[in-house]
Design an enzyme around this catalytic site. Structure first.
Site, PDB file in Angstrom:
ATOM      1  N   HIS A  67      35.876  27.560  36.952  1.00 14.00           N
ATOM      2  CA  HIS A  67      36.880  28.380  37.823  1.00 14.00           C
ATOM      3  C   HIS A  67      36.913  29.692  37.791  1.00 14.00           C
ATOM      4  O   HIS A  67      36.631  30.357  36.691  1.00 14.00           O
ATOM      5  CB  HIS A  67      38.457  27.807  37.317  1.00 14.00           C
ATOM      6  N   SER A  84      39.528  28.067  46.953  1.00 17.18           N
ATOM      7  CA  SER A  84      40.353  29.077  46.016  1.00 17.18           C
ATOM      8  C   SER A  84      40.850  30.554  46.681  1.00 17.18           C
ATOM      9  O   SER A  84      41.810  30.913  46.369  1.00 17.18           O
ATOM     10  CB  SER A  84      39.174  29.597  45.087  1.00 17.18           C
ATOM     11  N   GLU A  87      44.230  29.514  48.023  1.00 15.39           N
ATOM     12  CA  GLU A  87      45.205  29.258  47.077  1.00 15.39           C
ATOM     13  C   GLU A  87      45.620  30.712  46.463  1.00 15.39           C
ATOM     14  O   GLU A  87      46.817  30.990  46.179  1.00 15.39           O
ATOM     15  CB  GLU A  87      44.742  28.518  45.966  1.00 15.39           C
ATOM     16  N   VAL A 120      43.454  29.099  33.660  1.00 16.44           N
ATOM     17  CA  VAL A 120      43.888  28.460  35.123  1.00 16.44           C
ATOM     18  C   VAL A 120      45.010  27.963  35.258  1.00 16.44           C
ATOM     19  O   VAL A 120      45.909  27.277  34.250  1.00 16.44           O
ATOM     20  CB  VAL A 120      42.647  27.238  35.028  1.00 16.44           C
TER      21      VAL A 120
HETATM   22  N1  LIG Z   1      41.618  30.530  37.477  1.00 19.58           N
HETATM   23  C1  LIG Z   1      42.467  30.184  38.171  1.00 19.58           C
HETATM   24  O1  LIG Z   1      43.685  29.718  37.965  1.00 19.58           O
HETATM   25  N2  LIG Z   1      41.935  29.819  39.649  1.00 19.58           N
HETATM   26  C2  LIG Z   1      42.630  29.281  40.519  1.00 19.58           C
HETATM   27  N3  LIG Z   1      43.869  28.344  40.426  1.00 19.58           N
HETATM   28  C3  LIG Z   1      43.951  27.918  41.985  1.00 19.58           C
HETATM   29  O2  LIG Z   1      44.970  27.505  42.338  1.00 19.58           O
HETATM   30  N4  LIG Z   1      43.067  28.024  42.549  1.00 19.58           N
HETATM   31  C4  LIG Z   1      41.942  29.199  41.822  1.00 19.58           C
HETATM   32  O3  LIG Z   1      41.230  29.512  42.256  1.00 19.58           O
END
Ligand SMILES: NC(=O)NC1=NC(=O)NC1=O
Length: 173
Positions: A67, A84, A87, A120
């Protein structure tokens, strides 16, 4: 797309369509193909969630390492996947002040130093403030807790990405 269109795909078409519902991890889609035909998108989502849950910690950590950081270098250079990008934008991460961005980057680095994988969180369910709060709070957890918590966030991201592709009201039954 409705679920019957999904069920009539070859596995190559299925992997091509669903290969990024878990970021940069087409293995998840490739693995659950064996469960087709699917009754609906919710069942497909549950199969991917179970595949992730059944992974050993090393597998969960591996998925997290695929990620991109939130508001990180890849985001700033425009190198994110389209999913991404959308988001991170929806969480308001593309209009951060310099201070906010520096704080996010500093804490992301602290998190990666401590756990060896990135923080994440499902950005579509959390605005900027909640993300920063979550990052601060979760920094205090153990590596095992965070591998599991992060994997649970990946399952939420996956479910939303699946529903962007497959009409949730369509059913095989
Ligand atoms: N490190 C992240 O949490 N990355 C992300 N969360 C998401 O919902 N989209 C991403 O790219």
């Amino acid at each position: 797309m409705d679920i019957s269109a999904v069920n009539s795909m070859s596995y190559e078409e299925f992997i091509s369509k669903f290969g990024n519902v878990v970021e940069h991890c087409s293995l998840c889609a490739a693995a659950v193909w064996r469960e087709h035909p699917f009754n609906d998108v919710a069942q497909l989502s549950r199969h991917i969630a179970k595949f992730i849950d059944d992974l050993p910690l090393s597998g969960k950590e591996g998925i997290l390492r695929l990620h991109p950081d939130l508001a990180g270098r890849i985001a700033q250079s425009g190198g994110l996947t389209k999913e991404s990008t959308n988001e991170q934008k929806s969480a308001g991460l593309n209009d951060m002040t310099d201070d906010e961005r520096m704080k996010m980057n500093r804490m992301n680095e602290q998190y990666k130093q401590k756990f060896g994988f990135p923080f994440v969180i499902c950005a579509r369910q959390n605005k900027k403030a909640a993300i920063l709060e979550g990052l601060e709070r979760r920094l205090n957890n153990s590596a095992e807790q965070e591998a599991i918590t992060g994997a649970n966030e990946v399952k939420k991201i996956c479910d939303l990405r699946l529903r962007d592709i497959v009409d949730p009201t369509s059913s095989k039954l």
